[in-house]
Design a protein around this motif. Structure first.
Motif, PDB file in Angstrom:
ATOM      1  N   LYS A  60       8.509  -3.253  13.382  1.00  0.00           N
ATOM      2  CA  LYS A  60       6.818  -2.873  13.316  1.00  0.00           C
ATOM      3  C   LYS A  60       6.567  -1.321  12.204  1.00  0.00           C
ATOM      4  CE  LYS A  60       2.010  -3.263  15.631  1.00  0.00           C
ATOM      5  NZ  LYS A  60       2.222  -4.197  14.345  1.00  0.00           N
ATOM      6  N   ASP A  61       5.670  -1.824  11.311  1.00  0.00           N
ATOM      7  CA  ASP A  61       5.500  -1.509  10.866  1.00  0.00           C
ATOM      8  C   ASP A  61       6.363  -0.866   9.803  1.00  0.00           C
ATOM      9  OD1 ASP A  61       2.967  -1.346  11.499  1.00  0.00           O
ATOM     10  OD2 ASP A  61       2.865   1.202  11.769  1.00  0.00           O
ATOM     11  N   MET A  62       7.867  -0.946   9.232  1.00  0.00           N
ATOM     12  CA  MET A  62       8.982  -0.858   8.191  1.00  0.00           C
ATOM     13  C   MET A  62       7.893  -1.522   6.872  1.00  0.00           C
ATOM     14  SD  MET A  62      11.967   0.849   7.742  1.00  0.00           S
ATOM     15  CE  MET A  62      12.199   0.602   9.315  1.00  0.00           C
ATOM     16  N   ALA A  67       6.191   0.221   1.186  1.00  0.00           N
ATOM     17  CA  ALA A  67       5.335  -0.219   0.295  1.00  0.00           C
ATOM     18  C   ALA A  67       4.677   1.502  -0.680  1.00  0.00           C
ATOM     19  CB  ALA A  67       4.250  -0.755   1.124  1.00  0.00           C
ATOM     20  N   ARG A  68       4.026   1.882   0.939  1.00  0.00           N
ATOM     21  CA  ARG A  68       3.560   3.924   1.124  1.00  0.00           C
ATOM     22  C   ARG A  68       4.762   4.336   0.127  1.00  0.00           C
ATOM     23  NH1 ARG A  68       1.927   7.021  -1.185  1.00  0.00           N
ATOM     24  NH2 ARG A  68       0.035   8.388  -0.647  1.00  0.00           N
ATOM     25  N   ILE A  69       5.981   4.224   0.305  1.00  0.00           N
ATOM     26  CA  ILE A  69       7.132   4.997  -0.080  1.00  0.00           C
ATOM     27  C   ILE A  69       6.553   4.382  -1.817  1.00  0.00           C
ATOM     28  CG2 ILE A  69       9.386   6.441  -0.857  1.00  0.00           C
ATOM     29  CD1 ILE A  69       9.101   5.654   2.962  1.00  0.00           C
ATOM     30  N   GLU A  70       7.412   3.612  -2.156  1.00  0.00           N
ATOM     31  CA  GLU A  70       7.620   2.438  -3.981  1.00  0.00           C
ATOM     32  C   GLU A  70       6.063   3.080  -4.231  1.00  0.00           C
ATOM     33  OE1 GLU A  70       9.626   1.645  -4.083  1.00  0.00           O
ATOM     34  OE2 GLU A  70      10.953   0.691  -3.299  1.00  0.00           O
ATOM     35  N   THR A  71       5.089   3.543  -3.222  1.00  0.00           N
ATOM     36  CA  THR A  71       3.472   3.503  -4.434  1.00  0.00           C
ATOM     37  C   THR A  71       3.637   5.216  -4.803  1.00  0.00           C
ATOM     38  OG1 THR A  71       2.129   1.848  -2.950  1.00  0.00           O
ATOM     39  CG2 THR A  71       1.178   4.040  -3.783  1.00  0.00           C
ATOM     40  N   ALA A  72       4.637   6.251  -4.113  1.00  0.00           N
ATOM     41  CA  ALA A  72       4.341   7.342  -4.153  1.00  0.00           C
ATOM     42  C   ALA A  72       5.709   7.439  -5.149  1.00  0.00           C
ATOM     43  CB  ALA A  72       4.955   7.867  -2.653  1.00  0.00           C
ATOM     44  N   ILE A  73       6.421   7.483  -5.360  1.00  0.00           N
ATOM     45  CA  ILE A  73       7.806   6.724  -6.111  1.00  0.00           C
ATOM     46  C   ILE A  73       6.590   6.838  -7.141  1.00  0.00           C
ATOM     47  CG2 ILE A  73       9.714   5.950  -7.466  1.00  0.00           C
ATOM     48  CD1 ILE A  73      11.059   5.605  -4.495  1.00  0.00           C
ATOM     49  N   THR A  74       5.979   5.215  -7.320  1.00  0.00           N
ATOM     50  CA  THR A  74       5.705   5.152  -8.876  1.00  0.00           C
ATOM     51  C   THR A  74       4.602   5.435  -9.061  1.00  0.00           C
ATOM     52  OG1 THR A  74       5.894   3.013  -7.878  1.00  0.00           O
ATOM     53  CG2 THR A  74       4.308   3.300  -9.738  1.00  0.00           C
TER      54      THR A  74
END
Length: 561
Positions: A60-62, A67-74
């Motif tokens: 759950k929540d993976m 998505a949140r880490i990918e946003t931080a990278i972007t």
């Protein structure tokens, strides 16, 4: 010691499995006791496969976490990897940070100071994140109860992703994502991962969009195996696969930090027992004696010479830790005797100058002596902090729940927990804890138990039998090394007490008319030498003894009667 034979599985299942696998019935019985009842299950057990590692997105929540880490990278955000100061926490931080650094430059790590900040997510850590412009914190091996702290971070526009394996409370922190297979609303197929294991699932999930398969992540498994061994989580399911391949990495191509530790020990091949008693205590010693950062620096060091320097410093911390825990254990025993508490159902001791870094070890040492639920307290700021340890079969976490009125904060699991309370509540807590344990513990749990897989004749121990037992490794909770009873054995007359203070027992045992003797060693059983003058019963595991280049099967005695 209580010797308890495990229940006998159905005879038909044993016979079918023995026939299908072409093994003797003793081996089949041991496998059935471990819920391995078919050829297919046995194949998965004896030949662990990376194909059986679960899809991380089942947690759950993976998807939200990724998505949140990918946003931080972007968006080129700064990401802070925060973790506990023990082996599980520092390996998890090392694992997640070293992977993220391969895909994003703005990664830093943070291990809280055991003394200034205490266990888990800290306000100091969140303030550090704010001061240094971190907008995302990934918390590993902690955070499941950090409700106020996550809210505090939220006010500062700092997001949290929590990767934890401890029991959640009634309320889950309002983080962006909470990865914990023990959540009631999480359907992940295996809920006994350690904190580093949850971190591993996170990087595995991040690899999916980068076309990275499970094979890509095998080099990280030396860290995961170390954490699994140190945190004493069940050695079955996914943990067993991760440890099996992790041990291969440790023995063939470990990271520089682990290689540097091994280099100092002069060991060539490490078993899971070596990981527990050689690698883990040294990693732990950094957080206990100095700061967990030393462990992360060691485990992420890219240059072997620098890693050797870190390992040498940690070796000194470990030696200091040993001296300290011996001294404090002696003081704690004197306190129990002086207070006339040897006959109680619990051991609860306190001295304000005891080193906070070793009170967990001292609690374990007291259990070795008195065998009952134990808490060791010391002063921590204006509060008292304790490490709790339990005996097999008794849930110390639930016992602490019953004493909640006197506790400020606590967390943990069935056999180990940590807590803080106000000094004025110490006596009330101590009395209440004793009352709860006396009322709820099954009295037989206060006698150490040896769980026995099977009763066998010594003649059954053949090289083939021993080889199959060895293939059941890696061992740990839920997959312990098989233990056997053999009755009416004799010593060949050359048995003796060994060791500098004669604390150990060395025997050569045989049974009945079969004169084949087995070399046997019983650590801390020297006081039972008199029993070996006549026929006696033994309980033991099988081990390999190497002497002058020759290897032979040795009996590792656990007790004799």
């Amino acid at each position: 010691m209580r010797w308890t034979l495990k229940p006998l599985p159905e005879k038909e299942k044993i016979e079918t499995l023995a026939k299908d696998l072409q093994v003797d019935t003793t081996i089949a019985k041991i496998l059935c006791q471990r819920n391995i009842e078919t050829f297919e299950e046995a194949k998965k057990y004896f030949r662990p496969s990376l194909k059986d590692i679960h899809n991380p997105f089942l947690m759950k929540d993976m998807d939200v976490a990724v998505a949140r880490i990918e946003t931080a990278i972007t968006n080129n955000e700064n990401i802070l990897i925060f973790g506990d100061y023990d082996v599980d926490g520092t390996t998890a931080v090392s694992l997640v940070s070293s992977y993220l650094k391969t895909i994003h430059p703005n990664i830093a790590t943070y291990i809280p100071d055991r003394y200034a900040e205490g266990y888990g997510v800290s306000y100091m850590g969140i303030d550090f994140a704010e001061d240094n412009n971190f907008s995302l914190i990934i918390a590993l091996d902690c955070g499941i109860k950090a409700i106020e702290k996550v809210a505090y971070a939220s006010e500062k526009n700092i997001d949290f992703i929590i990767c934890d394996h401890h029991k959640p409370g009634k309320e889950i922190p309002k983080a962006v994502a909470v990865l914990n297979a023990k959540r009631e609303d999480c359907q992940y197929p295996f809920d006994e991962l350690c904190g580093c294991g949850v971190g591993f699932k996170l990087i595995q999930a991040l690899g999916v969009s980068r076309n990275q398969t499970i094979e890509h992540f095998v080099p990280y498994l030396d860290l995961v195996a170390t954490a699994i061994a140190a945190d004493i989580v069940p050695m079955n399911g996914e943990n067993r696969i991760l440890t099996y391949f992790g041990l291969q990495v440790i023995n063939k191509s470990p990271r520089n930090g682990i290689k540097a530790i091994i280099h100092q020990t002069k060991k060539t091949t490490l078993t899971i027992t070596d990981v527990v008693f050689i690698i883990a205590p040294r990693i732990n010693a950094a957080g206990r004696m100095k700061h967990g950062n030393y462990a992360v620096e060691l485990l992420t060091e890219m240059h072997f010479d620098a890693a050797l320097e870190f390992a040498a410093a940690i070796e000194i911390f470990n030696a200091d830790r040993k001296d300290l825990d011996k001294k404090i254990t002696e003081q704690a025993i004197i306190q129990i005797i002086d207070n006339e508490e040897e006959k109680r159902f619990t051991s609860v001791v306190f001295q304000e100058d005891w080193h906070k870094g070793v009170i967990g070890i001292v609690a374990s040492r007291l259990i070795e002596k008195y065998y009952r639920p134990t808490l060791v307290f010391t002063k921590s700021g204006d509060k008292l902090a304790a490490s709790a340890r339990s005996v097999k079969g008794f849930d110390v976490y639930n016992a602490l729940l019953e004493c909640e009125e006197f506790i400020e904060q606590f967390g943990g699991h069935k056999y180990a927990a940590g807590l803080t309370l106000l000094p004025e509540n110490y006596e009330n807590f101590k009395n209440k804890f004793e009352e709860v344990v006396e009322k709820t513990i099954d009295k037989k749990l206060l006698t150490p138990e040896i769980s026995v897989d099977a009763e066998i004749d010594l003649s059954e121990i053949t090289p083939k039998f021993f080889r199959i037992i060895q293939q059941m490794a890696p061992f740990g909770p839920m997959n312990m090394k098989p233990t056997f009873i053999s009755t009416c054995v004799r010593d060949n007359g050359y048995g003796r007490q060994v060791g500098a203070d004669k604390t150990h027992l060395k025997l050569n045992v045989f049974q009945g008319d079969n004169k084949k003797t087995f070399n046997s060693i019983g650590f801390n059983l020297g006081h039972k030498m008199a029993l070996a003058q006549n026929n006696f019963d033994i309980v033991y595991a099988l081990d390999e003894n190497e002497w002058n280049g020759n290897t032979s099967i040795q009996l590792l005695l656990k007790d004799l009667k």
